[in-house]
Structures are given as C-alpha cells and as structure tokens.
Write a protein that holds these residues in place. Structure first.
Motif, mmCIF file in Angstrom:
data_model
loop_
_atom_site.group_PDB
_atom_site.id
_atom_site.type_symbol
_atom_site.label_atom_id
_atom_site.label_comp_id
_atom_site.label_asym_id
_atom_site.label_seq_id
_atom_site.Cartn_x
_atom_site.Cartn_y
_atom_site.Cartn_z
ATOM 1 N N GLY A 73 0.842 -1.182 0.000
ATOM 2 C CA GLY A 73 0.000 0.000 0.000
ATOM 3 C C GLY A 73 0.879 1.234 0.000
ATOM 4 O O GLY A 73 2.023 1.199 0.471
ATOM 5 N N GLN A 101 -3.700 3.846 -1.382
ATOM 6 C CA GLN A 101 -4.368 2.623 -0.965
ATOM 7 C C GLN A 101 -3.669 2.101 0.276
ATOM 8 O O GLN A 101 -2.436 2.059 0.313
ATOM 9 C CB GLN A 101 -4.255 1.547 -2.040
ATOM 10 N N SER A 154 -2.567 -3.078 -1.198
ATOM 11 C CA SER A 154 -2.723 -3.278 -2.630
ATOM 12 C C SER A 154 -2.123 -4.621 -3.020
ATOM 13 O O SER A 154 -1.027 -4.962 -2.576
ATOM 14 C CB SER A 154 -2.001 -2.169 -3.402
ATOM 15 N N THR A 209 1.204 0.744 -7.811
ATOM 16 C CA THR A 209 0.409 1.458 -6.813
ATOM 17 C C THR A 209 0.811 2.926 -6.771
ATOM 18 O O THR A 209 -0.045 3.816 -6.712
ATOM 19 C CB THR A 209 0.579 0.806 -5.420
#
Length: 192
Positions: free
Chosen positions: A47, A64, A67, A74
């Motif tokens: 993330g 996020q 992820s 990402t």
C-alpha cells in the motif's frame, strides 16, 4: 503491524521519478505511462499514498492502504489520482506540474491497535465502523503536534464519525507504519 523492509535511496528516487512521470503523462499527454521493469523491491505488493504540495500547501493526496499490485504500479496510480481525482481540489493543470513537490508514503500492512497504544509520529491510523472508514498518515499528527487522543478524534472525523467514536466497542482501530520520503528530503526537487 507487519515490519517494513526499507527502500534504498535509489529505489526511493526511482519511485519519485515514476510518480512525476505518471502525473506528467496523465496531465499533459492524457495517457497512462507505460511502466518500465523495476527491481524486485518495487515489484512487491504494498500500500502507498502519494501527497502533492505546491508552494507549501497540500494539492492532493490519494493512495491505498493495501494493494495486491506491485508497489511501482500502486505509486503510479496514486500519483495520477492525487493529481486528477482528489475531490478536495481541482485537477492539476499542465503549468502546475513543475512546481509540485511529491511525497510518497509506503505503508506496512495495518494491524489492530488499542487506543492507549497509539504513538504519534510512529503510527498511521485507520478507523473503521460499519461503512465508515477514515485514514490519517503517521506524519499528519506529528506535523500538527497532536496528542494521541486528538489523532484518534481527527481520524474519526475524517471517517465521518463522531469525534469520540474511537471509544465505542464497535469501532475498529488499525495502525500502520510508513516509510516517508519526498523530492525535498532526497534533494531532487527543483521547484518552479
């Protein structure tokens, strides 16, 4: 909370460069950047959040918590979304790109935490109650010199909950760590 493996300064620079190129490609060329091959550490799922500042003011922040995608993917997606889809701000214009300072926060996997265990400056917080979710990165509370209680309250407010919702048994609290780096901290920001 899962331990994070530290990124090298070269990997941090590569991610910052990727974020800037992804924003430029999306804003100027109206296309998604073709991602090059990256070293193994940047292909691991993680993330992350990308924060944009302009003239010292927040200009966008999207990411996020977790992820399944490689970290590089990402970051590219978060950078584009921070520039174009943060509902708090109008979309970044082409003439703003050069003046944007990019900051990246690579997140550990969140884990449950008791309110009394929250440490300002170390922990990021995620508050979940029903359909409500609110997240604040670790650096937010430290930069604003909040107490841990204020940090909990502000995270609840971000979730659209009453400020004291963290005290309710049905509210779940999660903490995560973040490796935070920026163009300024690595000496690569040239500004406008």
């Amino acid at each position: 909370m899962r331990k994070m493996s530290r990124l090298s300064s070269d990997e941090c620079r590569a991610l910052l460069d990727l974020a800037r190129r992804a924003i430029s490609s999306a804003v100027i060329e109206k296309r998604i950047l073709d991602l090059p091959a990256f070293p193994p550490a940047l292909r691991e799922p993680a993330g992350a959040f990308v924060t944009l500042h302009r003239d010292g003011q927040l200009r966008g922040c999207v990411g996020q918590v977790e992820s399944p995608d490689p970290l590089a993917d990402t970051i590219a997606r978060a950078a584009i979304n921070a520039a174009l889809h943060d509902s708090r701000f109008p979309a970044v214009e082409a003439d703003e790109i050069r003046g944007l300072e990019i900051e990246i926060s690579v997140l550990s996997r969140p884990g449950p935490i008791a309110p009394e265990a929250v440490v300002v400056g170390r922990d990021g917080l995620l508050v979940v109650k029903g359909e409500h979710r609110g997240l604040l990165l670790p650096q937010v509370a430290g930069e604003r010199r909040w107490s841990s209680q204020r940090f909990l309250e502000e995270t609840c407010a971000k979730a659209g909950l009453p400020r004291d919702a963290w005290r309710e048994p049905s509210t779940r609290l999660f903490a995560f760590a973040a490796e935070v780096f920026s163009e300024t901290s690595l000496g690569v920001f040239s500004g406008s």
